[in-house]
Design a protein around this motif. Structure first.
Motif, PDB file in Angstrom:
ATOM      1  N   ILE A 197      -5.895  36.505 -23.595  1.00  0.00           N
ATOM      2  CA  ILE A 197      -5.011  35.422 -24.008  1.00  0.00           C
ATOM      3  C   ILE A 197      -5.886  34.221 -24.345  1.00  0.00           C
ATOM      4  O   ILE A 197      -6.615  33.714 -23.489  1.00  0.00           O
ATOM      5  CB  ILE A 197      -3.995  35.053 -22.907  1.00  0.00           C
ATOM      6  CG1 ILE A 197      -3.094  36.251 -22.586  1.00  0.00           C
ATOM      7  CG2 ILE A 197      -3.148  33.858 -23.348  1.00  0.00           C
ATOM      8  CD1 ILE A 197      -2.122  36.005 -21.450  1.00  0.00           C
ATOM      9  N   ASN A 198      -5.819  33.768 -25.577  1.00  0.00           N
ATOM     10  CA  ASN A 198      -6.611  32.631 -26.032  1.00  0.00           C
ATOM     11  C   ASN A 198      -5.691  31.479 -26.403  1.00  0.00           C
ATOM     12  O   ASN A 198      -4.644  31.683 -27.026  1.00  0.00           O
ATOM     13  CB  ASN A 198      -7.468  33.016 -27.248  1.00  0.00           C
ATOM     14  CG  ASN A 198      -8.551  34.015 -26.889  1.00  0.00           C
ATOM     15  OD1 ASN A 198      -9.168  33.917 -25.833  1.00  0.00           O
ATOM     16  ND2 ASN A 198      -8.774  34.991 -27.757  1.00  0.00           N
ATOM     17  N   VAL A 199      -6.102  30.254 -26.051  1.00  0.00           N
ATOM     18  CA  VAL A 199      -5.303  29.055 -26.301  1.00  0.00           C
ATOM     19  C   VAL A 199      -6.173  28.015 -26.999  1.00  0.00           C
ATOM     20  O   VAL A 199      -7.327  27.786 -26.610  1.00  0.00           O
ATOM     21  CB  VAL A 199      -4.757  28.465 -24.985  1.00  0.00           C
ATOM     22  CG1 VAL A 199      -3.982  27.181 -25.256  1.00  0.00           C
ATOM     23  CG2 VAL A 199      -3.870  29.477 -24.280  1.00  0.00           C
ATOM     24  N   SER A 200      -5.605  27.381 -28.033  1.00  0.00           N
ATOM     25  CA  SER A 200      -6.327  26.326 -28.728  1.00  0.00           C
ATOM     26  C   SER A 200      -5.357  25.483 -29.534  1.00  0.00           C
ATOM     27  O   SER A 200      -4.738  25.975 -30.486  1.00  0.00           O
ATOM     28  CB  SER A 200      -7.397  26.914 -29.660  1.00  0.00           C
ATOM     29  OG  SER A 200      -8.052  25.892 -30.400  1.00  0.00           O
ATOM     30  N   GLY A 201      -5.185  24.221 -29.147  1.00  0.00           N
ATOM     31  CA  GLY A 201      -4.465  23.231 -29.940  1.00  0.00           C
ATOM     32  C   GLY A 201      -3.124  23.656 -30.493  1.00  0.00           C
ATOM     33  O   GLY A 201      -2.926  23.623 -31.702  1.00  0.00           O
ATOM     34  N   GLY A 202      -2.186  24.036 -29.656  1.00  0.00           N
ATOM     35  CA  GLY A 202      -0.867  24.419 -30.116  1.00  0.00           C
ATOM     36  C   GLY A 202      -0.777  25.859 -30.593  1.00  0.00           C
ATOM     37  O   GLY A 202       0.254  26.282 -31.122  1.00  0.00           O
ATOM     38  N   TYR A 203      -1.831  26.624 -30.379  1.00  0.00           N
ATOM     39  CA  TYR A 203      -1.852  28.037 -30.734  1.00  0.00           C
ATOM     40  C   TYR A 203      -2.132  28.860 -29.475  1.00  0.00           C
ATOM     41  O   TYR A 203      -2.930  28.470 -28.618  1.00  0.00           O
ATOM     42  CB  TYR A 203      -2.943  28.332 -31.769  1.00  0.00           C
ATOM     43  CG  TYR A 203      -2.629  27.833 -33.159  1.00  0.00           C
ATOM     44  CD1 TYR A 203      -2.333  28.733 -34.187  1.00  0.00           C
ATOM     45  CD2 TYR A 203      -2.630  26.478 -33.456  1.00  0.00           C
ATOM     46  CE1 TYR A 203      -2.046  28.276 -35.473  1.00  0.00           C
ATOM     47  CE2 TYR A 203      -2.341  26.015 -34.732  1.00  0.00           C
ATOM     48  CZ  TYR A 203      -2.050  26.930 -35.737  1.00  0.00           C
ATOM     49  OH  TYR A 203      -1.757  26.477 -36.996  1.00  0.00           O
ATOM     50  N   MET A 204      -1.482  30.007 -29.351  1.00  0.00           N
ATOM     51  CA  MET A 204      -1.769  30.946 -28.272  1.00  0.00           C
ATOM     52  C   MET A 204      -1.702  32.360 -28.840  1.00  0.00           C
ATOM     53  O   MET A 204      -0.739  32.729 -29.511  1.00  0.00           O
ATOM     54  CB  MET A 204      -0.780  30.809 -27.122  1.00  0.00           C
ATOM     55  CG  MET A 204      -0.980  31.853 -26.012  1.00  0.00           C
ATOM     56  SD  MET A 204       0.204  31.694 -24.640  1.00  0.00           S
ATOM     57  CE  MET A 204      -0.411  30.195 -23.844  1.00  0.00           C
ATOM     58  N   THR A 205      -2.741  33.155 -28.583  1.00  0.00           N
ATOM     59  CA  THR A 205      -2.780  34.555 -29.010  1.00  0.00           C
ATOM     60  C   THR A 205      -2.886  35.429 -27.777  1.00  0.00           C
ATOM     61  O   THR A 205      -3.812  35.292 -26.985  1.00  0.00           O
ATOM     62  CB  THR A 205      -3.976  34.822 -29.946  1.00  0.00           C
ATOM     63  OG1 THR A 205      -3.874  33.978 -31.091  1.00  0.00           O
ATOM     64  CG2 THR A 205      -3.981  36.272 -30.390  1.00  0.00           C
ATOM     65  N   ASN A 206      -1.934  36.324 -27.633  1.00  0.00           N
ATOM     66  CA  ASN A 206      -1.845  37.216 -26.484  1.00  0.00           C
ATOM     67  C   ASN A 206      -2.028  38.644 -26.993  1.00  0.00           C
ATOM     68  O   ASN A 206      -1.180  39.173 -27.707  1.00  0.00           O
ATOM     69  CB  ASN A 206      -0.478  37.041 -25.810  1.00  0.00           C
ATOM     70  CG  ASN A 206      -0.253  37.960 -24.628  1.00  0.00           C
ATOM     71  OD1 ASN A 206      -0.863  39.013 -24.500  1.00  0.00           O
ATOM     72  ND2 ASN A 206       0.671  37.586 -23.760  1.00  0.00           N
ATOM     73  N   LYS A 207      -3.163  39.268 -26.632  1.00  0.00           N
ATOM     74  CA  LYS A 207      -3.447  40.635 -27.063  1.00  0.00           C
ATOM     75  C   LYS A 207      -3.445  41.557 -25.854  1.00  0.00           C
ATOM     76  O   LYS A 207      -4.015  41.228 -24.820  1.00  0.00           O
ATOM     77  CB  LYS A 207      -4.802  40.714 -27.768  1.00  0.00           C
ATOM     78  CG  LYS A 207      -4.877  39.962 -29.086  1.00  0.00           C
ATOM     79  CD  LYS A 207      -6.231  40.157 -29.754  1.00  0.00           C
ATOM     80  CE  LYS A 207      -6.309  39.445 -31.099  1.00  0.00           C
ATOM     81  NZ  LYS A 207      -7.616  39.663 -31.766  1.00  0.00           N
ATOM     82  N   ALA A 208      -2.815  42.714 -26.007  1.00  0.00           N
ATOM     83  CA  ALA A 208      -2.779  43.706 -24.930  1.00  0.00           C
ATOM     84  C   ALA A 208      -3.229  45.051 -25.471  1.00  0.00           C
ATOM     85  O   ALA A 208      -2.873  45.434 -26.587  1.00  0.00           O
ATOM     86  CB  ALA A 208      -1.371  43.816 -24.351  1.00  0.00           C
ATOM     87  N   VAL A 209      -4.017  45.754 -24.663  1.00  0.00           N
ATOM     88  CA  VAL A 209      -4.490  47.094 -25.012  1.00  0.00           C
ATOM     89  C   VAL A 209      -4.324  47.974 -23.794  1.00  0.00           C
ATOM     90  O   VAL A 209      -4.785  47.624 -22.703  1.00  0.00           O
ATOM     91  CB  VAL A 209      -5.967  47.086 -25.455  1.00  0.00           C
ATOM     92  CG1 VAL A 209      -6.411  48.499 -25.820  1.00  0.00           C
ATOM     93  CG2 VAL A 209      -6.177  46.137 -26.624  1.00  0.00           C
ATOM     94  N   ALA A 210      -3.648  49.109 -23.956  1.00  0.00           N
ATOM     95  CA  ALA A 210      -3.467  50.040 -22.839  1.00  0.00           C
ATOM     96  C   ALA A 210      -4.652  50.989 -22.785  1.00  0.00           C
ATOM     97  O   ALA A 210      -4.983  51.629 -23.773  1.00  0.00           O
ATOM     98  CB  ALA A 210      -2.176  50.831 -22.998  1.00  0.00           C
ATOM     99  N   ILE A 211      -5.294  51.078 -21.623  1.00  0.00           N
ATOM    100  CA  ILE A 211      -6.439  51.973 -21.470  1.00  0.00           C
ATOM    101  C   ILE A 211      -6.217  52.965 -20.342  1.00  0.00           C
ATOM    102  O   ILE A 211      -7.115  53.701 -19.972  1.00  0.00           O
ATOM    103  CB  ILE A 211      -7.738  51.177 -21.204  1.00  0.00           C
ATOM    104  CG1 ILE A 211      -7.593  50.325 -19.943  1.00  0.00           C
ATOM    105  CG2 ILE A 211      -8.099  50.323 -22.394  1.00  0.00           C
ATOM    106  CD1 ILE A 211      -8.887  49.627 -19.533  1.00  0.00           C
TER     107      ILE A 211
END
Length: 348
Positions: A197-211
């Motif tokens: 999960i990355n956050v920067s200035g009004g942006y958030m990206t949530n990536k999930a990978v099942a392993i």
């Protein structure tokens, strides 16, 4: 790409769809309005019901595998293609590989469904009995799609020029910045494999990978609490773009991926807030692949609070992956973009 343009009064920001009985295409679910989005449409489903859905999926997997007896070369080829897709780290390239896999293997998979005497309509009805909160239907004579039972209405969009009232001695205008929010991250899916999960200035990206086999969830949120005093009126506005992507690969068994984004102005029972959201769910049966992308752009939430109390602005990303019999095979991404919060406080 599917674009959601509907709203709902049902709580369904994140939906963990039951494992399917056939290869499923994803559904861009209706957006949400005036709902508490920290619960799901399937929250009412009891563990016993979810167990029923898993058993239905496992029965389907077993029946379909029987149709591949004597076709070991085809089965091995399909498994190898799915594993190659799984190993591709670039999301866009993986999406292209999924589309190519579907085009190449659709005829063979349709034949397997016929040879195994799989009745998709009967399966949809069976799932609806197991999970009465959901609607299940067959599309393209190949896929089953599912969505929460909900009522819909028009969604509000942000105005083109989003102008704010000018400050005066009795009016204060606060434009929220990243530092004004409490940011939470709970990463339970595939940190080693690239989940983050990355956050920067009004942006958030949530990536999930099942392993691994089983289920996992990532969740990230922006939260800002504010107080309304007895002599004040506060108008809260939240604007945001929301996108969700989901990919599922049924390598050795059914797999599911759900990505969602929600935004809320949290009020009280006497002072209702406002909310909206999008979620994308894909479910792949054994030896199938499914993916989709859903979005809501220019969403504008607005509430005027006249009663004293503590309220909040919340924007949340969630990704949930579930693999029944296979190891890995699912991934998801949820994004908040251009988050803007404004509080206009006037003294009465």
């Amino acid at each position: 790409m599917r674009k959601s343009s509907l709203t709902s009064t049902v709580c369904a920001a994140l939906v963990l769809m039951p494992l399917a009985l056939s290869p499923l295409t994803a559904v861009a679910q209706p957006a949400l309005n005036r709902a508490e989005l920290n619960t799901t449409a399937l929250a009412k489903i009891q563990p016993a019901q979810l167990s029923q859905l898993k058993l239905i999926a496992q029965r389907q997997d077993q029946r379909l595998l029987q149709a591949f007896r004597g076709k070991e070369a085809l089965k091995a080829s399909m498994e190898a293609e799915l594993r190659a897709i799984q190993q591709e780290p670039d999301e866009d390239k993986r999406e292209g590989l999924i589309k190519a896999y579907q085009a190449k293997n659709k005829t063979a998979y349709q034949a397997a469904l016929r040879e195994s005497n799989v009745d998709l309509n009967a399966m949809a009805r069976e799932m609806a009995v197991a999970a009465p909160e959901m609607d299940f239907r067959v599309t393209d004579n190949l896929s089953i799609v599912a969505a929460p039972k909900m009522q819909t209405a028009s969604r509000k969009s942000a105005p083109a020029n989003g102008s704010l009232p000018a400050p005066t001695p009795s009016r204060k205008v606060k434009n929220l910045v990243t530092e004004d929010y409490t940011i939470s991250k709970d990463v339970g899916c595939g940190q080693i494999a690239g989940g983050e999960i990355n956050v920067s200035g009004g942006y958030m990206t949530n990536k999930a990978v099942a392993i691994s086999t089983g289920g996992c969830k990532n969740e990230g949120s922006y939260v800002h609490e504010f107080r309304v005093r007895p002599n004040e009126t506060v108008e809260a506005t939240l604007t945001v773009d929301m996108t969700a992507k989901a990919q599922a690969l049924g390598i050795l068994g059914s797999a599911s991926s759900t990505s969602s984004v929600s935004a809320r102005i949290v009020g009280s029972q006497s002072q209702p807030g406002d909310s909206d959201g999008v979620y994308c769910t894909v479910i792949a049966g054994i030896l199938w692949a499914a993916s989709d992308e859903c979005e809501l752009l220019n969403v504008r939430l607005n509430t005027r609070f006249t009663q004293p109390g503590t309220y909040s602005l919340i924007a949340t990303t969630r990704t949930y992956l579930l693999t029944a019999l296979s190891v890995g095979g699912s991934s998801g991404e949820a994004r908040i973009k251009k988050l803007r919060g404004t509080l206009v406080t006037e003294t009465r």
